[in-house]
Write an enzyme that holds these catalytic residues in place. Structure first.
Site: not given
Ligand code: NDP
Ligand code: GDR
Length: 329
Positions: A126, A128, A150
């Site tokens: 991801s 992120e 996460y």
């Protein structure tokens, strides 16, 4: 023996699982989708596919279930899409997020190593992971600096994928996907929260939409386009890592404004800022450079940002009017 290739998808009940299953069916695969046991049915997104795919039960928290799935179904490709994927929940449940989104990847990889190391593996990495970005735009070589439990768990998943590739020669690839959305997106994520509530406001069902930080910027694409890149990665001779993104960045505010304009309204008349939706640490700016995916995979996004926002608002208006189940896009 059948020559039809078989793919196993973890996270089949999620947004991407449903689009990827459709793509693989179109390409002639037998598809096995892994679901976890639940007291309620979570098959809304794949209800239209239930005749065509096989559902098998397993959990990324349970090592043996991963081994048994591979032994029972003998797939040639495994797509690991399962995760605790909502960033705010990762601050509230950091250990569980680490177990599923981080260690869960090792459980799948180790099952492959033990059962059949020739299985090709896709990991859902991801944007992120870039978090507090160290470079603009972000590429496969940009240093990682996650800003949530996460994001940290995804960094673990990303590196364990590379480690199993290098240690055991697995055909294991990571797609570093930037935000991708659709009418099937979970209601808690920003774009779907906006499209659903704008649809309600347009239909006169409510007046207010409460949101958090409108200044963050994201690189948003359409999930239906992005699953194609996942499949392409596993068709390459060599495993590798690829950024998948549109190369455009937009403020949350812009997405909100566009969604309201689509129904002839001004967002400032309806949006209320609520501190509750702010995060302990924010990712301020994401913009991906998908040149490598374009050059090596021949992949390019097809859906523009305004098309995506309009698609989502229109689908939610139809859903609320009762003439769409939310799964046909
Ligand atoms: P969703 O949150 O929609 O789906 C997550 C899936 O994981 C669901 O099917 C969920 O099952 C399943 N799952 C959760 N925990 C477990 C577990 N312990 N064992 C087995 N399955 C589990 O995510 P998306 O479809 O949006 O994303 C797919 C993947 O891509 C995720 O890994 C996500 O982190 C990653 N990603 C997503 C991006 C995006 O913008 N959408 C961008 C970059 C990466 P259930 O229905 O039972 O909850
Ligand atoms: P993100 O997606 O955290 O980028 O992760 P999300 O849509 O939740 O947030 C995007 C941005 O919008 C801001 N925001 C709000 N977000 C939510 N959910 N609700 C609000 O009310 C709100 N108001 C403002 C957020 O602060 C943030 O800046 C998604 C997930 O799919 C991850 O699993 C995936 O890995 C990444 O995208 C790429």
């Amino acid at each position: 023996m059948s020559t039809t290739p078989k793919a196993l998808i973890t996270g089949i009940t999620g947004q991407d699982g449903s689009y990827l299953a459709e793509l693989l069916l179109e390409k002639g695969y037998d598809v096995v989708g892994v679901a976890r046991r639940s007291s309620t049915v979570t098959f809304e997104r794949i209800a239209h596919l239930q005749e065509d795919i096989e559902i098998a039960f397993g959990d990324l928290l349970d090592q043996y279930s991963m081994i048994k799935l591979l032994e029972d179904h003998q797939p040639v490709e495994v797509y690991n899409l399962a995760a605790q994927s909502f960033v705010p929940t990762s601050f509230d449940q950091p250990v569980l997020t680490g177990e599923i989104t981080g260690l869960g990847v090792t459980r799948v990889l180790d099952a492959i190593r033990v059962v059949d190391p020739s299985i090709r593996f896709y990991q859902a990495s991801s944007s992120e992971m870039f978090g507090k970005v160290q470079e603009v735009p972000q590429t496969e070589a940009t240093p990682l600096y996650p800003r949530s439990p996460y994001g940290v768990a995804k960094v673990y998943g990303h590196w364990i994928t590379i480690n199993y590739r290098e240690s055991y020669g697995l055909h294991a690839s990571s797609g570093i996907l930037f935000n991708h959305e659709s009418p099937r997106r979970g209601h808690e994520f920003l774009p779907r929260k906006v499209s659903y509530n704008v649809a309600k406001i347009a239909l006169g069902l409510q007046d207010e939409l409460r949101l958090g930080n409108l200044d963050a910027r994201r690189d948003w694409g359409f999930a239906g386009d992005y699953v194609e890149a996942m499949w392409l990665m596993l068709q390459q001779d060599e495993p590798d890592d690829y950024v998948v993104s549109t190369g455009e960045t937009h403020e949350v505010r812009e997405l909100v404004q566009l969604a309201f304009e689509h129904v002839g309204k001004n967002y400032e008349d309806h949006v209320v800022i609520d501190e509750k939706f702010y995060r302990p640490a924010e990712v301020d700016l994401l913009i991906g450079d998908a040149t490598k995916a374009e050059k090596q995979l021949g992949w390019k996004p097809k859906t523009s940002f305004p098309e995506l926002v309009a698609m989502m608002v229109d689908a939610d208006i139809a859903l609320l009017k009762g003439d769409l189940k939310g799964i046909s896009h």
